[in-house]
Design an enzyme around this catalytic site. Sequence first.
Site, PDB file in Angstrom:
ATOM      1  N   GLN A 120      -2.076 -25.831 -11.946  1.00 29.96           N
ATOM      2  CA  GLN A 120      -3.488 -25.921 -11.574  1.00 29.96           C
ATOM      3  C   GLN A 120      -3.770 -27.306 -10.995  1.00 29.96           C
ATOM      4  OE1 GLN A 120      -6.934 -26.311 -14.316  1.00 29.96           O
ATOM      5  NE2 GLN A 120      -7.561 -24.306 -13.524  1.00 29.96           N
ATOM      6  N   TYR A 128     -16.142 -29.642 -12.284  1.00 28.10           N
ATOM      7  CA  TYR A 128     -15.310 -30.688 -11.702  1.00 28.10           C
ATOM      8  C   TYR A 128     -15.599 -30.824 -10.204  1.00 28.10           C
ATOM      9  CZ  TYR A 128     -13.089 -30.688 -16.264  1.00 28.10           C
ATOM     10  OH  TYR A 128     -12.869 -30.783 -17.618  1.00 28.10           O
ATOM     11  N   ARG A 170      -9.605 -20.864  -9.158  1.00 30.88           N
ATOM     12  CA  ARG A 170     -10.439 -20.591 -10.342  1.00 30.88           C
ATOM     13  C   ARG A 170     -11.883 -20.963 -10.032  1.00 30.88           C
ATOM     14  NH1 ARG A 170     -10.609 -22.352 -16.787  1.00 30.88           N
ATOM     15  NH2 ARG A 170      -9.512 -20.424 -17.263  1.00 30.88           N
ATOM     16  N   GLY A 185      -6.940 -18.181 -23.067  1.00 31.32           N
ATOM     17  CA  GLY A 185      -6.830 -19.607 -23.272  1.00 31.32           C
ATOM     18  C   GLY A 185      -6.391 -19.952 -24.671  1.00 31.32           C
ATOM     19  N   ARG A 186      -7.340 -20.240 -25.543  1.00 28.87           N
ATOM     20  CA  ARG A 186      -7.006 -20.738 -26.877  1.00 28.87           C
ATOM     21  C   ARG A 186      -6.089 -19.817 -27.687  1.00 28.87           C
ATOM     22  NH1 ARG A 186     -11.650 -24.579 -29.512  1.00 28.87           N
ATOM     23  NH2 ARG A 186     -11.710 -26.094 -27.799  1.00 28.87           N
TER      24      ARG A 186
END
Length: 394
Positions: free
Chosen positions: A124, A205, A252, A342-343
């Site tokens: 990424q 971001y 993304r 994810g987690r």
Amino acid sequence: MPSLFDPIRIGQIELANASALSSGKLMPSLFDPIRIGQIELANRIVMAPLTRNRAAPGQVPSPLAVEYYRQRASAGLIISEATQVCPEGQGYLDTPGIHDAAQVAGWRRVTDAVHAAGGRIVVQLWHVGRISHVSLQPGGQAPVSSTARRAETKTFTSEGFVPVSTPRALRAEEIPALVASYRHAARCAMDAGFDGIEVHGANGYLIEQFLRDSMNDRTDQYGGPIENRVRLLVEVMQAVADEIGGGRTGLRLSPVTPANDAGPDRDAQALYEYAVTQLAPLKLAFLEVVEGATAGARDFAPFDYGALRRRFDGAWMVNNGYQRQMALDIVASGAADLVSFGRPYIANPDLVRRLREDAPLATLDKSTLYGGGAKGYVDYPTLDGCNRAGERMP
């Protein structure tokens, strides 16, 4: 009696309803292989990018990172932790880069390990923009952004979590060099053995700082109307696709997340529909969409994600809070091609097996999420109760 619309299980394949059988063919399963662009995947389970703050000096992936990713190579696709495209792109302590020779060599050890274990991995590409601190910037300079307004959030430095610094707005004449940094990072990714890249255009971001009118107060060709605010995203994606091919390029997006003080756009639906439409000629491999608030409520704000998908011809990847049955259902229904987790991947290196067998998931240790060493990183046992050395855990 069962209806056509009841869930059904056929061997290892779970369908949201039985209507897929009426035409004599089965819908895809979460565990089926898939080709996305030029990348062949063994299944549709994706390891989402996860910042862990464990890079070695020089922002080089550490030997522990090699083991961490190797353990999770049963994923159809691994998306690496967010990785800065240039020194100015760093916003957190000990996050890796992909812009110099040492970093390329470090990542090559990771990709070789993942490939040897039968996996596929993309990196990424990341520039944090204003979500940074002067202590992390070259020469202690101010971070750069679409704006000179400071974000009301914190970042992780050697002093712990501290408020981010006030940025300066990028000048228009600086943007070609910024775009070139993404192109260079994409080439470095290929040199490092990655199967492709994902551009980080989400979570407040840099790219999203340009996209949303809540963070973009520019009056030049990169600000104002939607077509101007989308310009940087399109230029970055064009540069990367030109360098490595659209079939190895993904993106993304997070249309409504409030992450990192990302205020809502006045017309998010129109903004993101226009953005996806502009990217169509690039024939990207995949688009990963964070539904709702990142790591939060999926219904945080109304948004028609289906309208985006109808404008995108590549593989459609969904993210945010997906549990096993949700993932099975959305792939079986055809509403998504892949699901990124994810987690759950932090504490469950063998997540594919656990999902396939409907086995319990281990719980992550939140105290070891950011920074540190092996603890909470490479020592989570598999379903068999073995550690990374193949030894049974007590």
